[in-house]
Design an enzyme around this catalytic site. Structure first.
Site, PDB file in Angstrom:
ATOM      1  N   HIS A 232      68.333  34.867  68.748  1.00 35.19           N
ATOM      2  CA  HIS A 232      67.489  34.596  67.594  1.00 35.19           C
ATOM      3  C   HIS A 232      66.791  33.242  67.676  1.00 35.19           C
ATOM      4  O   HIS A 232      65.699  33.072  67.142  1.00 35.19           O
ATOM      5  CB  HIS A 232      68.323  34.708  66.319  1.00 35.19           C
ATOM      6  CG  HIS A 232      67.539  35.290  65.204  1.00 35.19           C
ATOM      7  ND1 HIS A 232      67.068  36.576  65.235  1.00 35.19           N
ATOM      8  CD2 HIS A 232      67.084  34.747  64.073  1.00 35.19           C
ATOM      9  CE1 HIS A 232      66.374  36.800  64.143  1.00 35.19           C
ATOM     10  NE2 HIS A 232      66.361  35.698  63.413  1.00 35.19           N
ATOM     11  N   ARG A 339      61.967  39.616  58.934  1.00 34.33           N
ATOM     12  CA  ARG A 339      63.403  39.258  58.952  1.00 34.33           C
ATOM     13  C   ARG A 339      63.656  38.343  57.759  1.00 34.33           C
ATOM     14  O   ARG A 339      63.120  37.236  57.718  1.00 34.33           O
ATOM     15  CB  ARG A 339      63.752  38.529  60.245  1.00 34.33           C
ATOM     16  CG  ARG A 339      63.678  39.381  61.512  1.00 34.33           C
ATOM     17  CD  ARG A 339      64.042  38.528  62.712  1.00 34.33           C
ATOM     18  NE  ARG A 339      64.325  39.312  63.903  1.00 34.33           N
ATOM     19  CZ  ARG A 339      63.453  39.480  64.915  1.00 34.33           C
ATOM     20  NH1 ARG A 339      62.253  38.936  64.872  1.00 34.33           N
ATOM     21  NH2 ARG A 339      63.789  40.188  65.975  1.00 34.33           N
ATOM     22  N   ARG A 375      63.000  43.881  56.110  1.00 33.62           N
ATOM     23  CA  ARG A 375      64.374  44.231  56.479  1.00 33.62           C
ATOM     24  C   ARG A 375      65.331  43.466  55.587  1.00 33.62           C
ATOM     25  O   ARG A 375      65.189  42.254  55.427  1.00 33.62           O
ATOM     26  CB  ARG A 375      64.639  43.886  57.943  1.00 33.62           C
ATOM     27  CG  ARG A 375      66.029  44.360  58.388  1.00 33.62           C
ATOM     28  CD  ARG A 375      66.275  44.095  59.848  1.00 33.62           C
ATOM     29  NE  ARG A 375      66.433  42.683  60.117  1.00 33.62           N
ATOM     30  CZ  ARG A 375      66.543  42.162  61.344  1.00 33.62           C
ATOM     31  NH1 ARG A 375      66.464  42.953  62.395  1.00 33.62           N
ATOM     32  NH2 ARG A 375      66.706  40.878  61.523  1.00 33.62           N
ATOM     33  N   GLU A 480      69.825  50.079  66.560  1.00 34.61           N
ATOM     34  CA  GLU A 480      70.129  48.915  67.403  1.00 34.61           C
ATOM     35  C   GLU A 480      71.571  48.895  67.894  1.00 34.61           C
ATOM     36  O   GLU A 480      72.022  47.897  68.445  1.00 34.61           O
ATOM     37  CB  GLU A 480      69.766  47.611  66.682  1.00 34.61           C
ATOM     38  CG  GLU A 480      70.339  47.458  65.297  1.00 34.61           C
ATOM     39  CD  GLU A 480      69.862  46.181  64.595  1.00 34.61           C
ATOM     40  OE1 GLU A 480      69.253  45.319  65.246  1.00 34.61           O
ATOM     41  OE2 GLU A 480      70.144  46.059  63.394  1.00 34.61           O
ATOM     42  N   ASN A 503      66.678  44.468  71.037  1.00 34.39           N
ATOM     43  CA  ASN A 503      67.450  43.261  71.369  1.00 34.39           C
ATOM     44  C   ASN A 503      68.942  43.534  71.241  1.00 34.39           C
ATOM     45  O   ASN A 503      69.729  43.269  72.148  1.00 34.39           O
ATOM     46  CB  ASN A 503      67.082  42.101  70.443  1.00 34.39           C
ATOM     47  CG  ASN A 503      65.592  41.857  70.378  1.00 34.39           C
ATOM     48  OD1 ASN A 503      64.890  42.185  71.313  1.00 34.39           O
ATOM     49  ND2 ASN A 503      65.124  41.285  69.293  1.00 34.39           N
ATOM     50  N   ASP A 504      69.305  44.052  70.070  1.00 37.01           N
ATOM     51  CA  ASP A 504      70.723  44.360  69.872  1.00 37.01           C
ATOM     52  C   ASP A 504      71.123  45.616  70.629  1.00 37.01           C
ATOM     53  O   ASP A 504      72.243  45.704  71.126  1.00 37.01           O
ATOM     54  CB  ASP A 504      71.033  44.518  68.371  1.00 37.01           C
ATOM     55  CG  ASP A 504      71.220  43.164  67.709  1.00 37.01           C
ATOM     56  OD1 ASP A 504      71.819  42.277  68.350  1.00 37.01           O
ATOM     57  OD2 ASP A 504      70.755  42.982  66.578  1.00 37.01           O
ATOM     58  N   ARG A 514      73.223  38.596  73.880  1.00 40.58           N
ATOM     59  CA  ARG A 514      71.799  38.298  74.095  1.00 40.58           C
ATOM     60  C   ARG A 514      71.478  36.813  74.033  1.00 40.58           C
ATOM     61  O   ARG A 514      70.412  36.379  74.446  1.00 40.58           O
ATOM     62  CB  ARG A 514      70.966  39.058  73.052  1.00 40.58           C
ATOM     63  CG  ARG A 514      71.335  38.694  71.639  1.00 40.58           C
ATOM     64  CD  ARG A 514      70.777  39.663  70.631  1.00 40.58           C
ATOM     65  NE  ARG A 514      69.562  39.166  70.017  1.00 40.58           N
ATOM     66  CZ  ARG A 514      69.047  39.649  68.890  1.00 40.58           C
ATOM     67  NH1 ARG A 514      69.631  40.664  68.271  1.00 40.58           N
ATOM     68  NH2 ARG A 514      67.948  39.143  68.391  1.00 40.58           N
ATOM     69  N   CYS A 551      60.672  47.338  67.535  1.00 37.56           N
ATOM     70  CA  CYS A 551      60.417  46.003  66.997  1.00 37.56           C
ATOM     71  C   CYS A 551      61.258  44.930  67.692  1.00 37.56           C
ATOM     72  O   CYS A 551      61.274  43.786  67.279  1.00 37.56           O
ATOM     73  CB  CYS A 551      60.639  45.963  65.490  1.00 37.56           C
ATOM     74  SG  CYS A 551      62.323  46.326  65.020  1.00 37.56           S
TER      75      CYS A 551
HETATM   76  C1  PEP Z   1      66.698  43.780  67.443  1.00 37.21           C
HETATM   77  O1  PEP Z   1      67.924  43.713  67.453  1.00 37.21           O
HETATM   78  O2  PEP Z   1      66.028  44.238  68.399  1.00 37.21           O
HETATM   79  C2  PEP Z   1      65.932  43.282  66.275  1.00 37.21           C
HETATM   80  C3  PEP Z   1      64.639  43.468  66.187  1.00 37.21           C
HETATM   81  O3  PEP Z   1      66.621  42.596  65.327  1.00 37.21           O
HETATM   82  P1  PEP Z   1      67.096  41.071  65.497  1.00 37.21           P
HETATM   83  O4  PEP Z   1      66.449  40.519  66.738  1.00 37.21           O
HETATM   84  O5  PEP Z   1      66.671  40.367  64.264  1.00 37.21           O
HETATM   85  O6  PEP Z   1      68.565  41.192  65.618  1.00 37.21           O
HETATM   86 MG    MG Z   2      68.976  43.275  65.618  1.00 41.50          MG
END
Ligand code: PEP
Ligand code: MG
Length: 624
Positions: A232, A339, A375, A480, A503-504, A514, A551
């Site tokens: 993040h 977010r 979200r 995710e 990402n998750d 990550r 996303c």
């Molecule tokens: C993700 O996990 O891909 C996502 C978009 O949410 P975040 O990066 O805020 O965890």
């Molecule tokens: Mg996420």
């Protein structure tokens, strides 16, 4: 190191000062200082920065003397326990990083770190500090300081001819007390005071909340020892458009405050104390970057349509409202992922419904009728937030925070948080089109439970006379986790749309953090396991003609657009500055080519081969 925060323990605070002090002491005079020193890290936010290094670890930690009422004793003991656990974790990490130091330094430092860790066990220092909290009603940091001074005085008074040895031992006790105190105190950005404009911030570590406080108009770049490409913090830095590299191991040991540095956020390099040649190269790169930006800006008004006429929605991810002007310039049609964590960061209390309404109104109005997907709060894992740590959720939610009470799980346990957020979003719906997105879902029943609350809140608002659209805003689900992806057909029955959070999804599928530099080489959203899950979830949505977007950070990489379109995705949401390049790619593609290309990629089982194919794809070349 990281930026210090006040009052309560920070989840990942500073750990550099001691290594640096120790490394400095061991460093032969003039051995590195003054020489050009290039360091490689993970590229996270493009752009070139040339400026002086500002390293935030040099501020001393001073704790004001404090006593506490008798009913705070247990809480103070708990703070001390948390700061102790955190200190142990930091020292463990420091030890793993010793390998970047010269061998001689490693041999000296390793036993020292072991001694520190021992003092964080069942030591006299901690037993004494706990006793002082109980019997003298002292705040944890005061108790630690007093006990450390008492022990140091005893050591120094011992009858022993080895005076330097006694002083060293007393120094070690004070040192570990300082670390505990720093972890107990911490002040947001106290140590950024005095940072000159145009400086490059060098830190051992930066939390997402720290990054949110950076002013992109004053700061030239950011480079840290820790962190991964899709954590993040990286996302926040990209959002702010600050050139940045993370995971540059050994950086904070080598950098000195005031050193000139050239940072290349796209190449993932920082050159400390550059010579004439490196400096000249940096200046040329600044000019080239500005030229490229100006070229891409011309794409803003052009539609995102493939050569065979297929429209693709390109939307922006928003981390903080400060990004709105950047989004306006990017050519994004709406926000695909707002977010809301920013509302909860760097504050002591929770934002109420009115405060949230004001923030959402600002965003929805700025988007002038384009859709905004909001979200609900995704607290947990690396996204620690002070306001929530206090009372709402524990600072460290269990031994495995990423698998613990995060995202929707926390909100269903604390429905009052979800109710306030739903109410604020529903109230903003009359100002422009909004959708609601649920994070960290693994089970259809969680979506059902959230929808029940959503409808209850809507009924309550209507009873109170609030005007709401007849059809409530859509309620979508982040895909995710592997569980959600593999149960996508079941979850789709409860959801109005999907947003694939790659990402998750990559993190949980591959069991690779990550945000962790040490394992960043294993973090790979192009791993076939991740792609197969994405394909499964996308097809589940498309079968029901349900909207589905991507996303995660994948969406902003132009090289991955052919694959994503080939998998059937027609909506991509990304950091605003990535939109022009992605649009350029979309406008060069043919959907048939993309579909054929995706089929070829999905036949592969070797991630390296997938990377090769993706890198080698050229629009038009696959036809035939
Ligand atoms: C993700 O996990 O891909 C996502 C978009 O949410 P975040 O990066 O805020 O965890
Ligand atoms: Mg996420």
């Amino acid at each position: 190191m990281k930026i210090e925060k006040a009052e309560r323990p920070d989840p990942k605070p500073e750990s550099k000062a001691e290594t640096k002090a120790a490394a400095e002491a061991l460093r032969k005079p003039g051995s590195r200082k003054g020489r050009e020193h290039p360091i490689r890290g993970i590229p996270v936010s493009p752009g070139i920065a040339i400026g002086p290094v500002f390293d935030t670890t040099e501020e001393p930690t001073e704790a004001p003397r404090r006593s506490v009422p008798a009913d705070r004793v247990e809480a103070e003991k708990q703070r001390l326990a948390e700061a102790t656990a955190l200190s142990r974790k930091q020292l463990g990490k420091l030890k793993t990083r010793l390998s970047v130091l010269p061998e001689e330094a490693q041999e000296e430092l390793a036993p020292l770190l072991d001694a520190y860790v021992m003092m964080l066990g069942n030591s006299r220092l901690l037993r004494g500090a706990r006793k002082r909290i109980e019997s003298e009603l002292l705040a944890a940091e005061t108790a630690v300081g007093d006990e450390a001074e008492a022990i140091a005085a005893l050591i120094l008074a011992a009858r022993d001819d080895d005076k330097p040895g006694l002083q060293r031992r007393a120094g070690e006790v004070r040192e570990i007390a300082r670390r505990l105190t720093r972890n107990l105190m911490a002040t947001p950005f106290r140590s950024l005071k005095g940072m000159p404009e145009g400086a490059i911030l060098v830190a051992e570590e930066l939390t997402p909340a720290d990054a949110a406080l950076l002013d992109p108009t004053r700061i030239a770049g950011v480079a840290t020892d820790e962190g991964g490409a899709d954590g993040h913090t990286a996302i926040m830095l990209r959002a702010l458009g600050i050139p940045a590299i993370l995971g540059a191991s050994g950086l904070s040991e080598s950098a000195e405050r005031g050193d000139l540095a050239v940072l290349d956020g796209a190449a993932g390099t920082i050159v400390l104390r550059p010579g004439d040649k490196a400096l000249e190269k940096g200046r040329a790169a600044v000019a080239a970057f500005a030229k490229e930006r100006a070229k891409l800006a011309k794409l803003r008004r052009l539609p995102a349509v493939t050569t065979d006429g297929e429209p693709v929605e390109l939307q922006a991810n928003l981390e903080i409202p400060a990004e709105l002007p950047l989004i306006a310039l990017s050519g994004a049609i709406g926000i695909g992922l707002l977010r809301t964590e920013f509302l909860f960061m760097n504050r002591e209390d929770l934002p109420d419904e009115e405060a949230q309404l004001a923030a959402y109104t600002q965003v929805v109005e700025a988007m002038g009728g384009d859709p905004v997907t909001i979200r609900v709060l995704d607290w947990g894992g690396e996204k620690d937030m002070q306001a929530l740590s206090e009372g709402v959720a524990p600072t460290h939610s269990g031994p495995n925070p990423a698998l613990g009470l995060r995202g929707l799980r926390l909100l269903l346990k604390r429905p009052e948080l979800l109710e306030a957020q739903f109410a604020a979003i529903l109230r903003v719906a009359e100002r422009g089109p909004v959708r609601i997105l649920l994070p960290m879902v693994t089970n259809p029943s969680e979506v059902k439970a959230a929808r029940d609350i959503y409808e209850r809140v809507a009924r309550r608002l209507r009873r109170k006379g609030t005007h709401l659209p007849e059809k409530l805003p859509d309620l979508g689900v982040m895909i995710e986790t592997p569980g959600a992806a593999l149960a996508a057909d079941a979850i789709a029955l409860e959801a109005d749309f999907f947003a694939i959070g790659t990402n998750d999804l990559a993190m949980y599928t591959l069991a690779v953090d990550r945000a962790e530099a040490e394992v960043s080489h294993l973090y790979d959203p192009l791993h076939p396991a991740v792609l197969r899950l994405m394909q499964f979830a996308t097809e589940a949505a498309l079968r029901l003609r349900m909207p589905v977007s991507v996303c995660g950070e994948m969406a902003g990489n132009p090289k991955l657009v052919p694959l994503l379109l080939g998998l059937g995705i027609r909506c991509l949401s990304m950091n605003a500055s990535a939109i022009p390049r992605v649009k350029q790619m979309v406008r060069a593609l043919d959907i048939g080519d993309c579909a054929r290309f995706a089929r070829r990629v999905m036949e592969q089982s070797d991630p390296a081969r997938i990377h090769e194919l993706v890198q080698g794809f050229a629009p038009g070349a696959d036809r035939g």
